[in-house]
Write a protein that holds these residues in place. Structure first.
Motif: not given
Length: 122
Positions: A111, A83, A104-105
């Motif tokens: 997400h 993230g 956030t990935n």
């Protein structure tokens, strides 16, 4: 500590396995003691965690990665901070100041928050 930052054109790559190269830094006592670029040999299932482990990496920093990859890195005792976005130099500064956090990935379909990772290189 040896940290690999997934890199594309001077910024953090959105996906650890699809970056062009890894900016690898050795950090000792708050300073970068060594810096090198390591070309990504290609994204293949189960390969990159082992490859980075063989290069002595303790932590991987990226915009995102799948859960299976996170589990594989964990098996090699490699922390994953995902993230992360932005300029590589700013990310290195954040690492040196112990301010780098996960977010956030960026490769997650929804997400999702990356809270299940270790959250920082330590």
């Amino acid at each position: 500590m040896r940290i690999a930052i997934a890199t594309d054109g001077g910024i953090v790559s959105q996906h650890f396995g699809r970056c062009r190269y890894y900016t690898v830094i050795d950090v000792e006592e708050g300073d970068v003691t060594k810096r090198e670029s390591l070309e990504n040999p290609g994204h293949r299932p189960d390969f990159l965690p082992r490859f980075l482990n063989e290069h002595g990496v303790d932590c991987i920093v990226s915009g995102g990665m799948g859960r299976k990859a996170q589990a594989l890195f964990s098996r090699f005792d490699i922390d994953a901070v995902i993230g992360v976005e932005g300029d590589i130099e700013a990310v290195i500064d954040a690492i040196l100041n112990d301010e780098l956090k996960d977010g956030t990935n960026l490769c997650s379909p929804k997400h999702e928050h990356a809270g299940h990772s270790h959250g920082q290189c330590h």
